[in-house]
Motif scaffolding. Structure first.
Motif, short mmCIF file in Angstrom:
data_model
loop_
_atom_site.label_atom_id
_atom_site.label_comp_id
_atom_site.label_asym_id
_atom_site.label_seq_id
_atom_site.Cartn_x
_atom_site.Cartn_y
_atom_site.Cartn_z
N PRO A 1 -8.54 71.46 -47.79
CA PRO A 1 -10.47 71.88 -47.45
C PRO A 1 -10.95 72.56 -47.86
O PRO A 1 -11.83 72.49 -47.60
CB PRO A 1 -10.18 71.28 -45.57
N ILE A 2 -10.96 73.43 -48.61
CA ILE A 2 -11.58 75.16 -48.88
C ILE A 2 -11.93 74.75 -50.84
O ILE A 2 -12.72 75.42 -50.56
CB ILE A 2 -10.82 76.34 -49.45
N THR A 3 -11.19 74.06 -51.66
CA THR A 3 -11.03 73.53 -52.78
C THR A 3 -12.70 72.27 -52.89
O THR A 3 -12.82 72.00 -53.98
CB THR A 3 -10.42 73.57 -53.31
N ASP A 4 -11.90 70.71 -51.37
CA ASP A 4 -12.67 69.88 -51.40
C ASP A 4 -11.70 69.06 -52.66
O ASP A 4 -12.57 68.22 -52.87
CB ASP A 4 -13.85 69.74 -51.52
N GLU A 5 -11.11 69.67 -52.02
CA GLU A 5 -9.52 68.41 -54.06
C GLU A 5 -8.84 67.52 -52.92
O GLU A 5 -7.81 67.58 -51.91
CB GLU A 5 -9.14 69.26 -54.48
N MET A 6 -9.35 66.01 -53.04
CA MET A 6 -8.37 65.04 -52.13
C MET A 6 -7.99 64.63 -53.31
O MET A 6 -8.38 64.02 -54.13
CB MET A 6 -10.34 63.95 -51.41
N TYR A 7 -6.68 64.52 -52.80
CA TYR A 7 -5.43 63.71 -53.95
C TYR A 7 -5.13 62.78 -52.85
O TYR A 7 -4.78 62.94 -51.87
CB TYR A 7 -3.81 64.56 -54.07
N SER A 8 -4.12 61.65 -53.70
CA SER A 8 -4.65 60.05 -52.84
C SER A 8 -3.69 59.25 -54.05
O SER A 8 -4.16 59.44 -54.99
CB SER A 8 -6.02 59.71 -53.06
N ALA A 9 -2.81 59.11 -53.11
CA ALA A 9 -2.20 57.08 -53.76
C ALA A 9 -1.85 56.24 -52.66
O ALA A 9 -1.63 56.44 -52.00
CB ALA A 9 -0.95 58.07 -54.68
N GLU A 10 -1.65 55.71 -53.44
CA GLU A 10 -0.89 53.95 -52.71
C GLU A 10 -0.08 53.92 -54.55
O GLU A 10 -0.07 53.32 -55.13
CB GLU A 10 -2.47 52.72 -52.71
N LYS A 11 1.09 53.24 -53.50
CA LYS A 11 1.88 52.21 -54.26
C LYS A 11 1.87 51.55 -55.19
O LYS A 11 0.54 50.80 -54.40
CB LYS A 11 3.01 52.02 -53.28
N GLY A 12 1.88 51.79 -56.22
CA GLY A 12 0.97 50.50 -57.45
C GLY A 12 -0.04 51.04 -57.98
O GLY A 12 -0.21 50.34 -58.36
N GLY A 13 -0.98 51.79 -57.02
CA GLY A 13 -1.80 51.29 -57.05
C GLY A 13 -2.65 52.89 -58.00
O GLY A 13 -3.75 53.16 -58.85
N GLY A 14 -1.62 54.01 -57.86
CA GLY A 14 -1.93 55.02 -58.99
C GLY A 14 -2.10 56.13 -58.28
O GLY A 14 -1.71 55.83 -57.27
N ALA A 15 -2.12 57.40 -58.77
CA ALA A 15 -2.69 59.08 -57.63
C ALA A 15 -3.62 59.44 -58.68
O ALA A 15 -4.56 59.00 -59.39
CB ALA A 15 -1.42 59.43 -58.09
N PHE A 16 -4.62 59.64 -57.45
CA PHE A 16 -5.91 60.02 -57.78
C PHE A 16 -6.11 61.44 -57.49
O PHE A 16 -5.48 61.91 -55.98
CB PHE A 16 -7.19 59.41 -58.09
N LEU A 17 -6.88 62.21 -58.20
CA LEU A 17 -7.76 63.36 -57.71
C LEU A 17 -9.52 63.07 -57.59
O LEU A 17 -9.84 63.18 -58.34
CB LEU A 17 -7.81 64.78 -58.47
N ASN A 18 -10.21 63.28 -56.06
CA ASN A 18 -11.45 62.87 -56.31
C ASN A 18 -11.61 62.14 -57.10
O ASN A 18 -12.98 62.29 -58.23
CB ASN A 18 -12.48 64.56 -56.32
N ASN A 19 -11.08 60.66 -57.32
CA ASN A 19 -10.93 59.60 -57.86
C ASN A 19 -10.85 59.39 -59.08
O ASN A 19 -11.52 58.32 -60.23
CB ASN A 19 -12.34 59.08 -57.33
#
Length: 264
Positions: A120-138
């Motif tokens: 929440p300090i750097t505003d870096e949002m890592y996200s992933a879904e199974k089979g959909g890849g991983a992302f950092l702020n899209n």
């Protein structure tokens, strides 16, 4: 495009993050108080945990929870479980070091299917879904492609003072120092795993941690093309509490180095 459940998770994390951003700004003042920041941080953990569970339950009623603050909270849906750490890297947070994260994973029938790790300090949002890849702020993530352990930068999380893994940790660090280009201790297993997913670290090693520390990071690394293993066996790190994350080429090299440390 995010699925509905990942959108729900992201919204919950962003709402909880606002409280941590405010609390983080107050910690510098608390450092000089006689009481110190410990109680304040405990309250921040619990407040963040409460917001996350409330927001997720609104749109996914019946899902169960496993969180650092509340433990197992059973739901009416036996197939889905959110795994939450409201502040991974609490010691960093307590000392106003901006390296900590809110981290959430969703299990479906015991399989990790969605993950968020957010600083929440750097505003870096890592996200992933199974089979959909991983992302950092899209932005799509891929693990680093280095093939030689001697060129690798490693996150190694050392145990707390008096931790049962301390002698083994010293042996592993000694062996790794002779092989890698550098070792970093970050204080947040969740963010270190996210950094492996993003290619910032070539590998990450951590022992004796809980499933909420690693669940989201495991999916992030896998969806970024990396590999997750227990350093000592073929068991599931979520069960053993010990984790090694890296790419396919480096995995056997790190397992070999860590086995030599155990033998020593």
């Amino acid at each position: 495009m995010s699925s509905p459940v990942l959108t729900v998770m992201t919204a919950a994390v962003r709402k909880a993050a606002r409280t941590l951003q405010r609390d983080y700004g107050e910690l510098a003042n608390l450092q000089v108080s006689q009481k110190g920041p410990g109680d304040y941080v405990t309250a921040a953990d619990k407040r963040c945990d409460k917001i996350l569970r409330e927001e997720l339950a609104k749109v996914r009623p019946g899902y169960s929870f496993l969180t650092e603050e509340t433990g197992a909270v059973p739901g009416t849906d036996p197939d889905h479980r959110f795994i939450i750490d409201p502040i991974d890297g609490t010691t960093n947070f307590m000392h106003s070091v901006p390296f900590f994260a809110i981290t959430i994973a969703l299990e479906r029938k015991n399989e990790l299917v969605a993950a968020i790790t957010y600083n929440p300090i750097t505003d870096e949002m890592y996200s992933a879904e199974k089979g959909g890849g991983a992302f950092l702020n899209n932005k799509r993530l891929r693990v680093a492609q280095r093939r030689d352990i001697h060129e690798s930068l490693v996150s190694y999380e050392t145990p707390h003072r008096g931790g049962k893994e301390l002698p083994l940790s010293r042996a592993e660090i000694s062996v790794l120092q002779a092989r890698v280009i550098g070792i970093r201790g970050t204080g947040s297993a969740a963010l270190s795993l996210a950094y492996v997913a993003g290619g910032r670290f070539d590998a990450m090693v951590c022992r004796n941690i809980n499933s909420w520390d690693m669940a989201a990071g495991i999916l992030l690394v896998r969806e970024a093309g990396g590999f997750i293993a227990d350093p000592d066996s073929d068991k599931n790190p979520m069960e053993t509490g010990n984790i090694l994350a890296t790419n396919a080429d480096l995995l056997p090299q790190f397992k070999d180095a860590l086995s030599k440390a155990r033998a020593a």
